[in-house]
Design a protein around this motif. Structure first.
Motif, PDB file in Angstrom:
ATOM      1  N   THR A 246       9.688   3.904   5.419  1.00  0.00           N
ATOM      2  CA  THR A 246       9.587   5.353   5.347  1.00  0.00           C
ATOM      3  C   THR A 246      10.992   5.940   5.503  1.00  0.00           C
ATOM      4  OG1 THR A 246       8.401   7.296   6.177  1.00  0.00           O
ATOM      5  CG2 THR A 246       9.210   5.733   7.822  1.00  0.00           C
TER       6      THR A 246
ATOM      7  N   ASP B 217       3.686   0.336   2.828  1.00  0.00           N
ATOM      8  CA  ASP B 217       3.366  -0.713   3.787  1.00  0.00           C
ATOM      9  C   ASP B 217       3.138  -2.023   3.050  1.00  0.00           C
ATOM     10  OD1 ASP B 217       3.384   1.217   5.797  1.00  0.00           O
ATOM     11  OD2 ASP B 217       1.220   1.555   5.672  1.00  0.00           O
TER      12      ASP B 217
ATOM     13  N   LYS C  96       5.916  -4.759  17.324  1.00  0.00           N
ATOM     14  CA  LYS C  96       6.562  -4.014  16.251  1.00  0.00           C
ATOM     15  C   LYS C  96       7.895  -3.449  16.731  1.00  0.00           C
ATOM     16  CE  LYS C  96       2.333  -2.566  13.869  1.00  0.00           C
ATOM     17  NZ  LYS C  96       1.587  -1.411  13.283  1.00  0.00           N
TER      18      LYS C  96
ATOM     19  N   ARG D 175       5.054   6.543   2.934  1.00  0.00           N
ATOM     20  CA  ARG D 175       5.321   5.167   3.351  1.00  0.00           C
ATOM     21  C   ARG D 175       4.925   4.186   2.266  1.00  0.00           C
ATOM     22  NH1 ARG D 175       1.763   5.876   7.494  1.00  0.00           N
ATOM     23  NH2 ARG D 175       0.737   3.904   6.954  1.00  0.00           N
TER      24      ARG D 175
ATOM     25  N   GLY E  43       4.369  -8.314   8.551  1.00  0.00           N
ATOM     26  CA  GLY E  43       4.250  -7.077   7.804  1.00  0.00           C
ATOM     27  C   GLY E  43       5.484  -6.203   7.937  1.00  0.00           C
TER      28      GLY E  43
ATOM     29  N   THR F  51       0.842  -1.191   0.000  1.00  0.00           N
ATOM     30  CA  THR F  51       0.000   0.000   0.000  1.00  0.00           C
ATOM     31  C   THR F  51       0.881   1.245   0.000  1.00  0.00           C
ATOM     32  OG1 THR F  51      -1.712  -1.149   1.263  1.00  0.00           O
ATOM     33  CG2 THR F  51      -1.840   1.248   1.189  1.00  0.00           C
TER      34      THR F  51
ATOM     35  N   THR G 261       6.580  -5.911  11.734  1.00  0.00           N
ATOM     36  CA  THR G 261       5.560  -6.478  12.614  1.00  0.00           C
ATOM     37  C   THR G 261       5.825  -7.965  12.716  1.00  0.00           C
ATOM     38  OG1 THR G 261       3.933  -4.831  11.908  1.00  0.00           O
ATOM     39  CG2 THR G 261       3.093  -6.800  13.023  1.00  0.00           C
TER      40      THR G 261
ATOM     41  N   SER H 127       6.939  -1.899   7.021  1.00  0.00           N
ATOM     42  CA  SER H 127       6.616  -0.541   6.616  1.00  0.00           C
ATOM     43  C   SER H 127       7.910   0.207   6.331  1.00  0.00           C
ATOM     44  CB  SER H 127       5.830   0.175   7.717  1.00  0.00           C
ATOM     45  OG  SER H 127       5.474   1.486   7.308  1.00  0.00           O
TER      46      SER H 127
ATOM     47  N   THR I 237       9.915  -0.608   9.693  1.00  0.00           N
ATOM     48  CA  THR I 237       9.195  -1.127  10.852  1.00  0.00           C
ATOM     49  C   THR I 237       8.719  -2.544  10.544  1.00  0.00           C
ATOM     50  OG1 THR I 237       8.436   1.087  11.468  1.00  0.00           O
ATOM     51  CG2 THR I 237       7.258  -0.779  12.422  1.00  0.00           C
TER      52      THR I 237
ATOM     53  N   SER J  92       1.788  -6.199   3.839  1.00  0.00           N
ATOM     54  CA  SER J  92       1.312  -7.240   4.748  1.00  0.00           C
ATOM     55  C   SER J  92       1.377  -8.581   4.025  1.00  0.00           C
ATOM     56  CB  SER J  92      -0.126  -6.958   5.196  1.00  0.00           C
ATOM     57  OG  SER J  92      -1.012  -6.931   4.086  1.00  0.00           O
TER      58      SER J  92
END
Length: 261
Positions: free
Chosen positions: A207, A114, A155, A112, A203, A80, A149, A205, A147, A116
């Motif tokens: 940034t 992201d 996290k 960002r 997941g 995303t 998960t 992320s 980041t 999953s």
């Protein structure tokens, strides 16, 4: 002769397991079933496994979400874009993906990407590009924030910072290597091997964050591209595949003994 037949049967079983689990053909340069269409544009670094990776060049410009079906056995990945839309960028022959925002085709501060996964997986490699150490484009020591998960829902933040033409620091497990040096016109490409060790993730992320001034004017803050992510299935998937192979081998041996009798 019976041994040859057994070997062939086991080989066919392995091929059948792979084909049924992934829905695409193995082998470097093959066409992968991704988001309903095929991609063969796997440029660049050898550390990105062509059969178990998602490449920046696989993305479609102008989309805000994209799902890669079965990028590893029985596991989908949905990406995303936050703060804009996906946009690819190529430099020094390497194609990465970023956001169509402040710096076209790169992930800037406040933007960002992201992702999953439908199953917990172990990340074996993350490669980022256009992460410079400072003087080339008036940049700071650019810093990427990833980041993760984990499978238990916790996290953690990790940071990759370019500190020289071929040197960078990573705050997680694993090791960082330079694929294309961080000099003007080059790819500033960094591969992080086993970035989270053996921990499984659900997941990620990506940034950018504020970097410190190293050399030069330092009037341009951190931004970069995602070049590729490589992974392997959760251990239970491996166990099931090995059990299936062993069962086929055992069956073949029993049939061979009956034939001899």
């Amino acid at each position: 002769m019976n041994k040859i037949k057994i070997g062939l049967l086991i080989g066919l079983a392995v091929f059948s397991l792979n084909a049924s689990a992934t829905n695409f053909t193995y082998g470097k340069g093959d066409k992968h079933d991704r988001d309903g269409k095929y991609s063969t544009s796997h440029d660049g670094c050898a550390v990105c496994d062509p059969d178990n990776s998602i490449f920046g060049s696989d993305f479609k410009d102008g989309k805000t979400t994209q799902t890669f079906k079965n990028f590893i056995p029985d596991t989908d990945a949905t990406f995303t874009a936050v703060g804009g839309k996906f946009e690819k960028k190529t430099q020094d022959g390497y194609t990465g993906v970023g956001i169509s925002g402040k710096t076209a085709g790169e992930i800037d501060i406040g933007e960002r990407i992201d992702v999953s996964f439908t199953k917990n997986i172990i990340i074996t490699n993350i490669t980022l590009g256009l992460l410079f150490d400072g003087p080339e484009y008036g940049d700071v020591n650019e810093t990427a924030k990833i980041t993760a998960t984990f499978m238990d829902g916790t996290k953690s933040d990790f940071f990759l910072t370019a500190t020289g033409l071929k040197t960078a620091t990573w705050t997680g497990s694993g090791t960082v290597s330079n694929i294309s040096e961080a000099s003007y016109g080059e790819g500033a490409l960094w591969a992080i091997a086993n970035p989270f060790g053996t921990k499984q993730v659900s997941g990620l992320s990506f940034t950018a964050v504020t970097g410190l001034c190293g050399k030069g004017s330092c009037n341009n803050q951190s931004d970069y591209v995602l070049h590729c992510i490589s992974a392997v299935p959760e251990p239970s998937t491996y166990a099931m595949m090995m059990a299936g192979i062993a069962a086929v081998g055992f069956s073949a041996r029993r049939k061979a003994k009956k034939t001899q009798a």
